[in-house]
Design a protein around this motif. Sequence first.
Motif, PDB file in Angstrom:
ATOM      1  N   ASN A  78       0.818  -1.221   0.000  1.00  0.00           N
ATOM      2  CA  ASN A  78       0.000   0.000   0.000  1.00  0.00           C
ATOM      3  C   ASN A  78       0.854   1.276   0.000  1.00  0.00           C
ATOM      4  N   LEU A  79       2.023   1.194  -0.620  1.00  0.00           N
ATOM      5  CA  LEU A  79       2.868   2.369  -0.811  1.00  0.00           C
ATOM      6  C   LEU A  79       2.664   2.901  -2.230  1.00  0.00           C
ATOM      7  N   THR A  80       3.024   4.151  -2.449  1.00  0.00           N
ATOM      8  CA  THR A  80       2.860   4.745  -3.776  1.00  0.00           C
ATOM      9  C   THR A  80       4.191   5.266  -4.294  1.00  0.00           C
ATOM     10  N   ASP A  81       4.703   4.582  -5.305  1.00  0.00           N
ATOM     11  CA  ASP A  81       5.988   4.910  -5.929  1.00  0.00           C
ATOM     12  C   ASP A  81       7.081   5.113  -4.883  1.00  0.00           C
ATOM     13  N   PRO A  82       7.402   4.056  -4.111  1.00  0.00           N
ATOM     14  CA  PRO A  82       8.445   4.170  -3.091  1.00  0.00           C
ATOM     15  C   PRO A  82       9.827   4.315  -3.712  1.00  0.00           C
ATOM     16  N   ARG A  83      10.650   5.160  -3.121  1.00  0.00           N
ATOM     17  CA  ARG A  83      12.009   5.376  -3.599  1.00  0.00           C
ATOM     18  C   ARG A  83      13.007   4.878  -2.543  1.00  0.00           C
ATOM     19  N   GLN A  84      13.741   5.794  -1.896  1.00  0.00           N
ATOM     20  CA  GLN A  84      14.758   5.340  -0.950  1.00  0.00           C
ATOM     21  C   GLN A  84      14.137   4.613   0.231  1.00  0.00           C
ATOM     22  N   LEU A  85      14.837   3.554   0.648  1.00  0.00           N
ATOM     23  CA  LEU A  85      14.461   2.759   1.812  1.00  0.00           C
ATOM     24  C   LEU A  85      15.606   2.819   2.810  1.00  0.00           C
ATOM     25  N   SER A  86      15.330   3.225   4.045  1.00  0.00           N
ATOM     26  CA  SER A  86      16.343   3.262   5.090  1.00  0.00           C
ATOM     27  C   SER A  86      15.755   2.649   6.357  1.00  0.00           C
ATOM     28  N   ALA A  87      16.553   2.531   7.396  1.00  0.00           N
ATOM     29  CA  ALA A  87      16.087   1.880   8.616  1.00  0.00           C
ATOM     30  C   ALA A  87      16.701   2.546   9.835  1.00  0.00           C
ATOM     31  N   SER A  88      15.961   2.530  10.918  1.00  0.00           N
ATOM     32  CA  SER A  88      16.446   3.013  12.204  1.00  0.00           C
ATOM     33  C   SER A  88      15.629   2.341  13.302  1.00  0.00           C
ATOM     34  N   GLY A  89      16.325   1.695  14.234  1.00  0.00           N
ATOM     35  CA  GLY A  89      15.620   1.020  15.319  1.00  0.00           C
ATOM     36  C   GLY A  89      14.702  -0.072  14.813  1.00  0.00           C
ATOM     37  N   ASP A  90      13.465  -0.051  15.224  1.00  0.00           N
ATOM     38  CA  ASP A  90      12.492  -1.084  14.874  1.00  0.00           C
ATOM     39  C   ASP A  90      11.744  -0.788  13.583  1.00  0.00           C
ATOM     40  N   PHE A  91      12.175   0.246  12.843  1.00  0.00           N
ATOM     41  CA  PHE A  91      11.373   0.691  11.712  1.00  0.00           C
ATOM     42  C   PHE A  91      12.192   0.863  10.428  1.00  0.00           C
ATOM     43  N   PHE A  92      11.490   0.674   9.304  1.00  0.00           N
ATOM     44  CA  PHE A  92      11.954   1.136   8.003  1.00  0.00           C
ATOM     45  C   PHE A  92      11.343   2.517   7.769  1.00  0.00           C
ATOM     46  N   TYR A  93      12.049   3.325   6.998  1.00  0.00           N
ATOM     47  CA  TYR A  93      11.504   4.593   6.519  1.00  0.00           C
ATOM     48  C   TYR A  93      11.603   4.584   4.999  1.00  0.00           C
ATOM     49  N   VAL A  94      10.541   5.027   4.340  1.00  0.00           N
ATOM     50  CA  VAL A  94      10.527   4.991   2.880  1.00  0.00           C
ATOM     51  C   VAL A  94       9.893   6.268   2.348  1.00  0.00           C
ATOM     52  N   ALA A  95      10.521   6.833   1.317  1.00  0.00           N
ATOM     53  CA  ALA A  95       9.989   8.019   0.655  1.00  0.00           C
ATOM     54  C   ALA A  95       8.959   7.596  -0.382  1.00  0.00           C
ATOM     55  N   GLU A  96       7.739   8.107  -0.258  1.00  0.00           N
ATOM     56  CA  GLU A  96       6.677   7.819  -1.229  1.00  0.00           C
ATOM     57  C   GLU A  96       6.580   9.000  -2.197  1.00  0.00           C
ATOM     58  N   SER A  97       7.266   8.865  -3.319  1.00  0.00           N
ATOM     59  CA  SER A  97       7.321   9.952  -4.289  1.00  0.00           C
ATOM     60  C   SER A  97       5.945  10.289  -4.836  1.00  0.00           C
TER      61      SER A  97
ATOM     62  N   GLN B 191       5.260  12.160   0.507  1.00  0.00           N
ATOM     63  CA  GLN B 191       5.266  11.922   1.942  1.00  0.00           C
ATOM     64  C   GLN B 191       6.261  10.836   2.324  1.00  0.00           C
ATOM     65  N   ILE B 192       6.464  10.678   3.631  1.00  0.00           N
ATOM     66  CA  ILE B 192       7.366   9.689   4.189  1.00  0.00           C
ATOM     67  C   ILE B 192       6.560   8.721   5.050  1.00  0.00           C
ATOM     68  N   ALA B 193       6.790   7.424   4.849  1.00  0.00           N
ATOM     69  CA  ALA B 193       6.104   6.405   5.631  1.00  0.00           C
ATOM     70  C   ALA B 193       7.094   5.702   6.559  1.00  0.00           C
ATOM     71  N   ARG B 194       6.622   5.331   7.728  1.00  0.00           N
ATOM     72  CA  ARG B 194       7.373   4.502   8.665  1.00  0.00           C
ATOM     73  C   ARG B 194       6.707   3.132   8.710  1.00  0.00           C
ATOM     74  N   VAL B 195       7.510   2.083   8.594  1.00  0.00           N
ATOM     75  CA  VAL B 195       6.988   0.720   8.526  1.00  0.00           C
ATOM     76  C   VAL B 195       7.660  -0.121   9.599  1.00  0.00           C
ATOM     77  N   ALA B 196       6.883  -0.785  10.416  1.00  0.00           N
ATOM     78  CA  ALA B 196       7.431  -1.648  11.455  1.00  0.00           C
ATOM     79  C   ALA B 196       8.134  -2.839  10.815  1.00  0.00           C
ATOM     80  N   LYS B 197       9.351  -3.134  11.266  1.00  0.00           N
ATOM     81  CA  LYS B 197      10.079  -4.276  10.728  1.00  0.00           C
ATOM     82  C   LYS B 197       9.344  -5.584  11.006  1.00  0.00           C
ATOM     83  N   VAL B 198       8.686  -5.652  12.134  1.00  0.00           N
ATOM     84  CA  VAL B 198       7.907  -6.830  12.495  1.00  0.00           C
ATOM     85  C   VAL B 198       6.428  -6.501  12.318  1.00  0.00           C
TER      86      VAL B 198
END
Length: 364
Positions: A46-65, A69-76
């Motif tokens: 349910n992302l829209t045209d995701p670009r860079q994917l990064s991670a910090s702690g328990d989450f991924f962060y992804v840029a939705e071009s 906007q920016i989405a945070r996704v739980a690794k688990v």
Amino acid sequence: MLVRNRVALVAATALTCAGLVGGAPATAGTAKAAETPAKVKVVAKNLTDPRQLSASGDFFYVAESGLNQIARVAKVGGARTTVVKGVPNAQGVVKAGSKLYLAAGSSGPGGKEGPATQRLHVAKPGGSPRVFANLLKYEQTYNPDNQTQGTGPEDDTLSNPYFVVKSKARGGFLLVADAGANDVLAVSRKGKVSTFFVPQTITTGSCATAEQNSPAGPSCDPVPTGLAYGPGGLLYVSGLSSEAEDQGRVYVVDKNGKLVKTLTGFTSPTGVAVAPDGTVYVSEAIDGAPQGPPPPGFNPDEIGQIVKVASDGKRTYAQVTQPSGLLYLDGKLYASARSLYKAFLGADGQGQIVSVDPSSFVAE
């Protein structure tokens, strides 16, 4: 370089060039893995045209071009939360301390630029973005690649920040791959911009006769798209190389921005990741795209692949749908996939984060 080659994919116009939404044809790519679908696990959807994917702690962060906007996704579990809105053409994201640093790209050829595009922004999760560094102003002032700076609708995009990482250089803070400016820029904790690395124009293969607007003569622009650190603190920089077939590059750069070596033979690389053993992964988001109007039965899910380059140089390939950002984390390879679906079909919510099984990679 002509704008249709310089920023085509990173400004979401590669699909036009590839004949997928009309327009002139582009390279078909190598399609080495087209008949071997990768074994992928969907981590988030349910992302829209995701670009860079990064991670910090328990989450991924992804840029939705596609949604700015920016989405945070739980690794688990993959629970998704929108944490920053209002980042025009969001392409890059990295978390440093309690803040997110966000690359806002160009609107593309003929697009209307605003005061927030072509900048690096900063925001706390849940907060509003503000400009942290003006990359367009830096390009206009210093022009590190020494190319002619036109301002007309058919001229090159001067700045198109595409990827951002935390710098490992002493005293460094952030590095940004600017696909429009053809350079990698360093940004200090106070938002001061400086030049870190400028790849040379490419003069091999079809680039040897490509029209250019710089003193370099016929050549292709390098177009940096992805950044990743590897063993020994070396920085790997993927380069789109004006989408010229087999002319894509991965530049390996030391902590001082000096070129150490170059990996060649890719087609339109859009991202790079490096494992601790030195294995390099390169995303080719438009591999296999038709060179003209889509044929009957065309399936955009068959476009794209990831190239694996072992430490001994051996290459294998995994077919992953339109991969863009790559991330190697905790022994696994992750990718933002279906990253051009809105540009393909105008459809929101089709993008994914996937993990790619090692068994997916096969020889030609």
